[in-house]
Scaffold this active site. Sequence first.
Site, PDB file in Angstrom:
ATOM      1  N   ASP A  69     -62.302   7.469  17.007  1.00  0.00           N
ATOM      2  CA  ASP A  69     -61.674   8.467  17.868  1.00  0.00           C
ATOM      3  C   ASP A  69     -62.114   8.217  19.312  1.00  0.00           C
ATOM      4  O   ASP A  69     -62.452   7.081  19.657  1.00  0.00           O
ATOM      5  CB  ASP A  69     -62.058   9.873  17.388  1.00  0.00           C
ATOM      6  CG  ASP A  69     -60.948  10.891  17.568  1.00  0.00           C
ATOM      7  OD1 ASP A  69     -60.612  11.192  18.730  1.00  0.00           O
ATOM      8  OD2 ASP A  69     -60.400  11.379  16.563  1.00  0.00           O
ATOM      9  N   HIS A 106     -61.518  15.026  22.005  1.00  0.00           N
ATOM     10  CA  HIS A 106     -60.948  14.993  20.663  1.00  0.00           C
ATOM     11  C   HIS A 106     -61.939  14.549  19.594  1.00  0.00           C
ATOM     12  O   HIS A 106     -62.064  15.176  18.535  1.00  0.00           O
ATOM     13  CB  HIS A 106     -59.724  14.078  20.680  1.00  0.00           C
ATOM     14  CG  HIS A 106     -58.829  14.203  19.494  1.00  0.00           C
ATOM     15  ND1 HIS A 106     -58.978  13.432  18.376  1.00  0.00           N
ATOM     16  CD2 HIS A 106     -57.760  14.999  19.271  1.00  0.00           C
ATOM     17  CE1 HIS A 106     -58.026  13.747  17.501  1.00  0.00           C
ATOM     18  NE2 HIS A 106     -57.274  14.690  18.022  1.00  0.00           N
ATOM     19  N   ASN A 204     -48.239  15.760  14.022  1.00  0.00           N
ATOM     20  CA  ASN A 204     -47.785  17.118  14.315  1.00  0.00           C
ATOM     21  C   ASN A 204     -46.365  17.130  14.876  1.00  0.00           C
ATOM     22  O   ASN A 204     -46.067  16.390  15.813  1.00  0.00           O
ATOM     23  CB  ASN A 204     -48.716  17.788  15.329  1.00  0.00           C
ATOM     24  CG  ASN A 204     -50.173  17.701  14.924  1.00  0.00           C
ATOM     25  OD1 ASN A 204     -50.504  17.811  13.753  1.00  0.00           O
ATOM     26  ND2 ASN A 204     -51.034  17.492  15.901  1.00  0.00           N
ATOM     27  N   SER A 269     -54.998  16.602  13.192  1.00  0.00           N
ATOM     28  CA  SER A 269     -56.221  15.964  13.690  1.00  0.00           C
ATOM     29  C   SER A 269     -57.443  16.726  13.197  1.00  0.00           C
ATOM     30  O   SER A 269     -58.522  16.149  13.030  1.00  0.00           O
ATOM     31  CB  SER A 269     -56.227  15.947  15.225  1.00  0.00           C
ATOM     32  OG  SER A 269     -55.425  14.920  15.723  1.00  0.00           O
TER      33      SER A 269
END
Length: 439
Positions: A69, A106, A204, A269
């Site tokens: 990430d 994130h 999403n 996520s």
Amino acid sequence: MTRSAWRRIGAGVALGLTVALGGAFVAPTAPAFAENTQVRDLEYWLNDYGFTQAWNTTRGAGVTVAVIDTGVADVADLAGAVVGGTDVSGLGSTNGQTPVGEGSEHGTLVASLLAGRGTGEGSGVLGVAPEASLLAVSVAFGTSDATLSNDDQIAEGIRWAVDNGADVINMSLTRNTLDWPPSWDDAFLYAFENDVVVVAAAGNRGSGTTEVGAPATIPGVLTVAGVDRNKGASFDASSQGITISVAAPSEQLVGVVPGGGYVQWNGTSAAAPIVSGLVALVRAAYPRLDAAEVMNRVIETADPNGRVVPSPIYGNGLIDAAAAVTAAVPASTSPEPAALLEEWIRVHRRADTEVEPTPQTATQVPVAPQEDPALPAPSVVAAWLPSPLTLTYVTVPLLVLVGFGTLVTLLGTGATRHIKRIRSKRYVFVQPNHVGGLS
């Protein structure tokens, strides 16, 4: 990368931080907490999906999960969780704990949901596998300053994670395409061949992912869809596709951001690390199971919740952590992840042949023009001699014609003489023997 909508709900420190919502910067809408004890009360998924019950069996100790990430910051809620890391972007720190790229918070949010330790008794974010270890692999998205492309960063990050002891790899990101680069074939196959479970977010709709994209489309990957607080399909914070394995909560989730603040956020996520944490619990409870059997246990114990499964919305159902670590589950009859990916490569990459380099055009040396050769002087003798042209088209045909005429003449003469001889013999044969009457 899959960007999840999130908003600040309070913090014990740095209360003046603002957050981005729809491109605008706004002040926090919820009051800051003097203490963070209320954060734990917001983690509804710990009870609703069986994690608190599963902790009676294991909390994930001894299992290592790589978070590929934006980097995992050093925050109080993750103290002692990160045991190693790297940066594959060329922009972060060597331990992977410097957030990089677009949406740099994130990776820390993801890590806290997965393996948060909390900050004390009943305070701070507690992850679903609070004793699992983390590897931080920082990737920079949305920037041209990285030393490698996004695709190459992912491939390198996977290989590094495998080589450094990952049992599980969490990928809360999407390429937003069904396909993926050939470099990922080798990287994911390397993970599968080394018995690593790869968990990927479905994406999403609210971020433009109307159907799952890679890596969630790669055979052998455990793909996670999202549901709302009432366990119904989330419209904005999930996607759909035939590769979805299970569903997990993806709305009103709480995580930690760099600097120690807490935010509430939505998206697969966030659902993906919840499932990665569950995989860590199963691997800790059943250390002898291989990756395929571990995934089978997560899938087989999923709760259909009154729906027809498998489906492109819920996969095989909602995760049930307590059942996953305690229930009796039949052995898997599915092929190993590596075999699934190898078959896909055999079928879909066989037509992809390397383009042969175009051969260089050979350099031709130009020939200098020359003068026409001089014509020979006229000759009376030569004028009467046959040339190759006259031999071919005049002399030879004429000789053939003359010869044919001679042959016909000779044959005619011979035939005439032969006929005369025949007539002469017939006349003698019919002469009567005696004169004066007919017999």
